[in-house]
Structures are given as C-alpha cells and as structure tokens.
Scaffold this active site. Sequence first.
Site, PDB file in Angstrom:
ATOM      1  N   GLU A 107      43.958  42.151  35.132  1.00 39.14           N
ATOM      2  CA  GLU A 107      44.149  40.884  35.842  1.00 39.14           C
ATOM      3  C   GLU A 107      45.149  39.966  35.142  1.00 39.14           C
ATOM      4  OE1 GLU A 107      41.126  42.167  35.202  1.00 39.14           O
ATOM      5  OE2 GLU A 107      40.308  42.612  37.184  1.00 39.14           O
ATOM      6  N   HIS A 125      29.231  37.977  40.046  1.00 41.37           N
ATOM      7  CA  HIS A 125      29.948  38.472  41.224  1.00 41.37           C
ATOM      8  C   HIS A 125      29.618  37.645  42.470  1.00 41.37           C
ATOM      9  CE1 HIS A 125      30.649  41.883  38.611  1.00 41.37           C
ATOM     10  NE2 HIS A 125      31.352  42.502  39.530  1.00 41.37           N
TER      11      HIS A 125
END
Lengths: 322, 328
Positions: free
Chosen positions: B64, B133
């Site tokens: 990322e 999440h």
Amino acid sequence: MSEEKAPLSDERMQMIYRDMLRIRRFEETAFELFEQGEVVGGIHVSIGQEGCSVGACSTLRDDDAILTTHRGHGHSIAKGTRLPEMMAELLGKATGLCHAKGGSMHIADVSKGHYGAHSIVGSNMPMAVGIGLAFHFEGKGQVAVVFFGDGAANEGSFHESMNLASIWKLPVIFFCENNHFASSTRVQYATSVADISARAAAYDAPGVTVDGMDVLAVHEVMVEAVDRARRGLGPSLVEAKTYRYFGHSRKDPQFGPYRTEEEWNEWKAKDPLLVAERILGVSEAQKKAHAEAVENELRDALAFARQSPEPAPEEVYEDLYA
Amino acid sequence: MPETKMRTISYAQAINEALHEEMERDEKVFLMGEDVALSAISPATAGLGERFGHERVRNTPISELGFTGAAVGAAMAGYRPVLDMRRIDFMMLAIDPIANQAAKLRYMLGGQVSVPLVVRAPEGGGSQNGPTHSQCLEAWFIQVPGLRVIVPSDPADAKGLLKSAIREDNPVLFVEYRALYSLEGPVPDGDHTEPIGKAAVKREGADITLIGIGSQARNCLEAAELLAGEGVDAEVVDPRTINPLDIEGLAASVRKTGFCLIAEEGHKSGGVGAEIAASIQEAAFGALEAPIARVAALDVPVPVHTKLEAIVLPSTEKIVAAANNLLS
C-alpha cells in the site's frame, strides 16, 4: 555507443568541476547566511558529497527527473535548478521556488525535471516509482533518479519501491548516498549489510558500490544504470560512499558524540573537489576562471533574493487547491 | 428540456460505469490496486482489465505504501491514477503519501505541481469483519488541508461524484460504503456528473433535519419513513462531500426545521458529526430549538460478533429513537 558512453569532452569535464564548485560555494554561503539569521527555517548542507550529486546528474537529460531529500541543495543545483529563486526560497522570499512555503527542505524546480526535495525520510522513493511509471507510459526513454541516504535504506518504502520498480521494469535509479550517519546513528549499527548495494540482489537488480568522493567514478557507474533504465531493463541501486563534513542540522556539532576529528580528517583528505581538480584536469587558470564565474553567479543570486519582497499575507491561502 | 432517461443500477455498478467512462474519455486515467485486474474480485472493477488491458488496469503487490506513493508520483508527472484500496483500514499503511505528500505537495512546492489522484476507499461494518476491517475513517482525513473527501450514499451520487473526482485536479479520498454496494437506485443516462462541495436534500420535510453521512444517509431515509408513520415530517440531507463541506446547504435545512440530528458510521468522538455540529451552530445557532443530536458508532472497536457489532454501530432504529428523544 550511446551519447552518455562517449568519452567526456574537456568542456563537459570543466562543467562538472564548475557544478561541484557551485554547490560547494552555494552551501558555504547558505550556511553563513543561516548563522547570521538570514535564512528562514533550517538547512541541511551536503558539503563533502558533491561528487555524488554532480556525478549522478551529469548523466541526465533535461527531461529526466530527480527527487531528493532534506539534504538536497547539491542535487538541485546539479540538475539545473535556478539559483536566484533557490536562494530566495532559503531567505523566505515571495520569489522563492516554493513561494516561501517549502523552504530548504522542499526545493523543487519542475521546469528542470526536479520533482522536489522531500523531507519525510524515504517518502521520495515510491514517488520516483510513479514518475518512472509515467515515463514508462510515455515511452520516450526518460529516467527518474531518486537520491536518499543510508538511513532511508532502512525504511519500508525502500523495499516496496525497489520491488515495484523491479517487477514492472521501470526506469528508476535508486541512488543511495551513504554518508555513514542517519543523523547521529552510524550506518554499521543500523544496517544489516556492509554494502547497501548488496540489497539489490533481493530485487533482481544490479547493485553497485562506488567511491562517492570520485565524481568520475560516480558518473561512470551512473552511465551504466541510466543506459539500462532507458533501454527498459529496469532499476539499479547505486550506493556512493561519502561523508558529510557538517553536522546533521543546525544544533548538531561537526564532531561530538558520534564521530571523531580523526575520522573527519581522513575523509577530508579525499575531498571531492580536490579529487575532481586532479582527475578532470582543471588547471590553475581554469580554477580561477571557475571561481570568478561562480562568485559572480552567487552574488547575483543573493542580490536577487535580498531584493525580493517577503510573501504577502494572502499567500497563505494560495496554491492549496488547483 | 427533454426528460433525462433514468436506469436502475447498483452502487457498485455505478462505480464501475464511472471508471469505464472516465478511462474511455481520458487516456491519462489508469487504475492500480490489489487484485483490480481480475473481474471476479470486486464488482466495482469487473470488466476493466479486459476492456483496457493490464497496463492501465494494473494489479499491484500487497504494497500500500509503495503503490500509493507511486500514484502520487505518476499524478505529479501528468497522469490521473485511481487507486483501489480494497478497505480503508489498509490505508493506514499508506498515510504518508496521502497526508504528507499528495495533500501538501502543491502548496509546499509553490504551485509547481498538481496531484490529480483518486483513492477509492471502501469501508464500513455490518459484515462481522471485526475491529480492523470495519472502520469508517473519513473523519481522520478532513484534518488534512489539500485533500478532497467524498462520501456518496446512493448510485447516482456514486457515479456522478466519482466522475467529477477523476476530473478534479486535486487529490480525492473517495469513500465507498461496502454495505451500499448492492443498493439499487436510479441513475441518469449519459455523462452524469455531480458537483463536488454541494449537499443534497434526499427527502424534503418540515419538522427535523436528519443529516446522514454515507451509509447513514440511507438509514436516515429509512428512519424518515418510520417517523412519518408517527406523524413526524423529517428532512434528510446528505453532505455528499465533507471537504469541502457545504455548510450553507446544511444550515438552510436546519433554519427551516429548527431541529438537527447527525448520523455517521464513524466513531462519535472527533467524528465528522462533531465538525458538522460545530459548523451548524456557528451558522444557524439562532434557528436551533434544541441541542444538535448525534448518532454514531460507539467509542469502542467494532467487534466481530453479530450482536456486539449491532450494539456498536448506528442503525435506523437508533436514529428514530434519537430523533424522538430530540423532539420530545
């Protein structure tokens, strides 16, 4: 034989010497101004590392890109950054390259392919990958060179960037100036390998260590790396071993707790400008002419900076959004 | 004026159409992210790899920081990258290129560059994915000047605002609510864009203003239906973009109703609702007949278990209860 691989003409060798002198004198002047309180913000000088910046940038075209670090005056000047506007930025003037909002740590001159000094250590490497990706899309053989120090080689961004550039075969050259200290932390303590270039093997890329005090040695290694990148063969990791003569920043002494005067003197004996005079064949008369030209250029740059206005208060809202 | 033809598509299809159309329109637009090139992984990116090839629809390693920083570099060099972050939670690994670089470079370099980058960040809970999440993090990013933050709540806005985001010359965080992906709604045919920085009244009403962000705009509409059954005529306003925030658009509704409730899926403390509440009392304090109410996720992580998760997250029922409490 590519243009870069042709032997350097005497004219180019003289320009290499002059650029090194321009950097040395610019930074000596900047440091003096800093000590007099004329510089806005901090500065990090790269005196002692001129062989790296000029050796690397002397292999680049105008349309190639560089990204540098908080210690980026040398790379900026070597890539052609306009000196008056750069000096104005240091003095916090409206005419500065960054309109007095970036200062020494964020010098950029995009018109010259200089995509900025980036002060978060390691942050410039992923951006260099992206510029390399843009160059890959364009297909004009441009390359991106990212300068970073031995300290940044321990950032996660180094790993992610080397890996991305390798799997996508991007024209990016990772140029590590190993000046042996991340602020006060010695490279041998902080780094798993003796030569940072050894890490290139993990990315299936060439890794070369070169004497950063020898401008021609750096130039030659870079010619290979640039040629490889232009031909679409992917990234290289170049490690130039060098030394910063000054402290890390304003309050850091030249010697002190982390290095000795003896070590300092050993490196000083290999001063890149002295080495350059010899290997580039700069005569006494030429030296004098270079010195005169550089002093004139600096005097003009400083005059421009000093005569320039400070930024207007409205400037605080300018250039936030396009 | 000829009537615009409407089609009913899902929120995910709306995103997919926006990406297709903008890549078709401008060859500088390209996509990067984990698994974006495989149609089966996300309905939002399905078909793009086949249509535009894997140079422009570029799968990345799980990296990322690396690919987000690369997107900033490519944007500086004249491209328009659109990143797929999979989940906003993963963006924490890429905060530096977004907050330190993308948002500041234009300012810090004296206007020498622009960074036309879109980060698509799906987020939200309700699927038992647990603390790392399920988060809604847009509040973090309104603290970063230089970054546009967009939070569409229905298919028409998802399409119209994503197309505008891709054409925007500034970096944009484009927040998508995963719970809304299957939501269907009318979307105008053709080159449909929506303006960045304009709130939208999603349901007109006279008694109370319900301001819903993202998934909670949907819940506010459901709550308004329930409140209507109780004789309360609620207006639902969706800010749609939270940087810039259309305070005038929100305050106009509050001046009409006198009561204001703000619902968001992020945590209550330091949330987007806190910023909106402060701004509304600055703009329309005299119009308020009661303190502004907030419905948000509790200030604890989002647990996995269905029952515990439901306690933590906001819901239609919690909005109805809070509205009744406010009006009583």
